[in-house]
Write a protein that holds these residues in place. Structure first.
Motif, PDB file in Angstrom:
ATOM      1  N   UNK A  95      12.955  17.206 -60.968  1.00 28.22           N
ATOM      2  CA  UNK A  95      13.025  15.746 -60.839  1.00 28.22           C
ATOM      3  C   UNK A  95      11.633  15.136 -60.993  1.00 28.22           C
ATOM      4  N   UNK A  96      10.684  15.684 -60.270  1.00 32.46           N
ATOM      5  CA  UNK A  96       9.319  15.158 -60.346  1.00 32.46           C
ATOM      6  C   UNK A  96       8.730  15.339 -61.737  1.00 32.46           C
ATOM      7  N   UNK A  97       9.127  16.399 -62.416  1.00 29.78           N
ATOM      8  CA  UNK A  97       8.643  16.642 -63.765  1.00 29.78           C
ATOM      9  C   UNK A  97       9.151  15.638 -64.783  1.00 29.78           C
ATOM     10  N   UNK A  98      10.239  14.955 -64.458  1.00 26.17           N
ATOM     11  CA  UNK A  98      10.765  13.940 -65.382  1.00 26.17           C
ATOM     12  C   UNK A  98      10.025  12.613 -65.247  1.00 26.17           C
ATOM     13  N   UNK A  99       9.244  12.474 -64.197  1.00 31.52           N
ATOM     14  CA  UNK A  99       8.516  11.225 -63.951  1.00 31.52           C
ATOM     15  C   UNK A  99       7.266  11.145 -64.810  1.00 31.52           C
ATOM     16  N   UNK A 100       6.851   9.919 -65.058  1.00 31.64           N
ATOM     17  CA  UNK A 100       5.580   9.718 -65.760  1.00 31.64           C
ATOM     18  C   UNK A 100       4.462  10.300 -64.905  1.00 31.64           C
ATOM     19  N   UNK A 101       3.400  10.753 -65.536  1.00 30.08           N
ATOM     20  CA  UNK A 101       2.283  11.381 -64.826  1.00 30.08           C
ATOM     21  C   UNK A 101       1.797  10.523 -63.664  1.00 30.08           C
ATOM     22  N   UNK A 102       1.781  11.132 -62.489  1.00 23.86           N
ATOM     23  CA  UNK A 102       1.222  10.477 -61.318  1.00 23.86           C
ATOM     24  C   UNK A 102       2.130   9.503 -60.598  1.00 23.86           C
ATOM     25  N   UNK A 103       3.294   9.195 -61.164  1.00 22.76           N
ATOM     26  CA  UNK A 103       4.185   8.232 -60.522  1.00 22.76           C
ATOM     27  C   UNK A 103       4.813   8.847 -59.273  1.00 22.76           C
ATOM     28  N   UNK A 121       0.053  19.812 -63.552  1.00 21.27           N
ATOM     29  CA  UNK A 121       0.851  19.567 -64.760  1.00 21.27           C
ATOM     30  C   UNK A 121       2.015  20.566 -64.797  1.00 21.27           C
ATOM     31  N   UNK A 122       3.180  20.179 -65.316  1.00 17.77           N
ATOM     32  CA  UNK A 122       4.348  21.072 -65.338  1.00 17.77           C
ATOM     33  C   UNK A 122       4.078  22.431 -65.996  1.00 17.77           C
ATOM     34  N   UNK A 123       3.230  22.456 -67.011  1.00 13.98           N
ATOM     35  CA  UNK A 123       2.957  23.733 -67.680  1.00 13.98           C
ATOM     36  C   UNK A 123       2.148  24.687 -66.803  1.00 13.98           C
ATOM     37  N   UNK A 124       1.587  24.191 -65.710  1.00 13.57           N
ATOM     38  CA  UNK A 124       0.813  25.034 -64.800  1.00 13.57           C
ATOM     39  C   UNK A 124       1.599  25.475 -63.568  1.00 13.57           C
ATOM     40  N   UNK A 125       2.860  25.094 -63.484  1.00 11.91           N
ATOM     41  CA  UNK A 125       3.701  25.473 -62.341  1.00 11.91           C
ATOM     42  C   UNK A 125       4.664  26.558 -62.815  1.00 11.91           C
ATOM     43  N   UNK A 126       4.396  27.784 -62.412  1.00 13.46           N
ATOM     44  CA  UNK A 126       5.176  28.935 -62.846  1.00 13.46           C
ATOM     45  C   UNK A 126       6.445  29.087 -62.003  1.00 13.46           C
ATOM     46  N   UNK A 127       7.575  29.269 -62.680  1.00 10.75           N
ATOM     47  CA  UNK A 127       8.865  29.376 -61.998  1.00 10.75           C
ATOM     48  C   UNK A 127       8.897  30.600 -61.083  1.00 10.75           C
ATOM     49  N   UNK A 128       8.398  31.734 -61.555  1.00 12.15           N
ATOM     50  CA  UNK A 128       8.381  32.943 -60.727  1.00 12.15           C
ATOM     51  C   UNK A 128       7.568  32.766 -59.465  1.00 12.15           C
ATOM     52  N   UNK A 129       6.447  32.081 -59.570  1.00 14.19           N
ATOM     53  CA  UNK A 129       5.603  31.813 -58.411  1.00 14.19           C
ATOM     54  C   UNK A 129       6.328  30.931 -57.405  1.00 14.19           C
ATOM     55  N   UNK A 130       7.011  29.915 -57.901  1.00 14.52           N
ATOM     56  CA  UNK A 130       7.775  29.029 -57.011  1.00 14.52           C
ATOM     57  C   UNK A 130       8.857  29.829 -56.282  1.00 14.52           C
ATOM     58  N   UNK A 131       9.596  30.609 -57.014  1.00 16.91           N
ATOM     59  CA  UNK A 131      10.688  31.386 -56.409  1.00 16.91           C
ATOM     60  C   UNK A 131      10.154  32.352 -55.361  1.00 16.91           C
ATOM     61  N   UNK A 143       8.354  31.760 -67.487  1.00 16.13           N
ATOM     62  CA  UNK A 143       8.652  30.334 -67.641  1.00 16.13           C
ATOM     63  C   UNK A 143       7.854  29.481 -66.672  1.00 16.13           C
ATOM     64  N   UNK A 144       7.558  28.274 -67.133  1.00 15.13           N
ATOM     65  CA  UNK A 144       6.924  27.295 -66.270  1.00 15.13           C
ATOM     66  C   UNK A 144       7.814  26.066 -66.200  1.00 15.13           C
ATOM     67  N   UNK A 145       7.435  25.134 -65.352  1.00 13.14           N
ATOM     68  CA  UNK A 145       8.242  23.935 -65.170  1.00 13.14           C
ATOM     69  C   UNK A 145       8.424  23.170 -66.474  1.00 13.14           C
ATOM     70  N   UNK A 146       7.401  23.136 -67.304  1.00 12.73           N
ATOM     71  CA  UNK A 146       7.506  22.433 -68.587  1.00 12.73           C
ATOM     72  C   UNK A 146       8.641  23.004 -69.438  1.00 12.73           C
ATOM     73  N   UNK A 147       8.835  24.322 -69.375  1.00 11.88           N
ATOM     74  CA  UNK A 147       9.922  24.950 -70.125  1.00 11.88           C
ATOM     75  C   UNK A 147      11.285  24.431 -69.674  1.00 11.88           C
ATOM     76  N   UNK A 148      11.402  24.070 -68.419  1.00 11.42           N
ATOM     77  CA  UNK A 148      12.668  23.569 -67.878  1.00 11.42           C
ATOM     78  C   UNK A 148      12.884  22.097 -68.200  1.00 11.42           C
ATOM     79  N   UNK A 149      11.854  21.458 -68.722  1.00  7.09           N
ATOM     80  CA  UNK A 149      11.913  20.024 -69.015  1.00  7.09           C
ATOM     81  C   UNK A 149      12.036  19.744 -70.510  1.00  7.09           C
TER      82      UNK A 149
END
Length: 144
Positions: A16-24, A70-80, A126-132
């Motif tokens: 959800x946050x990744x769909x927002x404009x940067x910093x919003x 940035x979404x490309x720096x948030x790794x899905x495996x790390x989050x999980x 995968x990173x968050x950007x991949x999911x977006x």
């Protein structure tokens, strides 16, 4: 293998946050409304996401939450890995609670351990950007 609802909600918040404009900034209530998830559950999830450094929280009037990176720096495996309490697929994965009498000679633990390693290795790709990749469609569905 199954993720807990806690981790599922964590990933949804990040999407959800990744769909927002940067910093919003976004409120927990907005996310709650979009996903039809209890605000109380999301408060716990966002607290942990903040502690882990995945999101930033801004308190006070006009406050909210946003991605900390940035979404490309948030790794899905790390989050999980961070959001899951444990990866005890079967009883013998926990040395504290294991009472299975065949554990010393059973081959299942090794097979499931290998499967878990492969599962996490895929998430690490995968990173968050991949999911977006379909950000516009996500925005429409979530009404962000």
């Amino acid at each position: 293998m199954r993720l807990t609802m806690y981790t599922d909600y964590s990933l949804r918040v990040l999407i959800y946050l990744g769909t927002k404009e940067d910093g919003k900034l976004t409120t927990i209530q907005e996310i709650s409304d979009a996903y039809h998830i209890s605000k109380n559950h999301l408060m716990k999830v966002t607290f942990e996401l903040g502690k882990a450094g995945f999101i930033e929280t801004v308190r006070g009037r006009g406050g909210g939450i946003r991605l900390a990176d940035r979404p490309e720096n948030i790794n899905v495996g790390t989050v999980v890995r961070r959001m899951e309490e444990d990866f005890h697929l079967v009883e013998c994965f926990s040395s504290e609670t294991n009472t299975c009498p065949i554990s010393p000679i059973c081959g299942l633990r090794g097979v499931l351990g290998k499967a878990l390693h492969a599962y996490l290795a895929v998430l690490d790709e995968y990173n968050l950007q991949d999911l977006l990749f379909n950000k516009d469609a996500l925005r429409e569905l979530l009404r962000t």
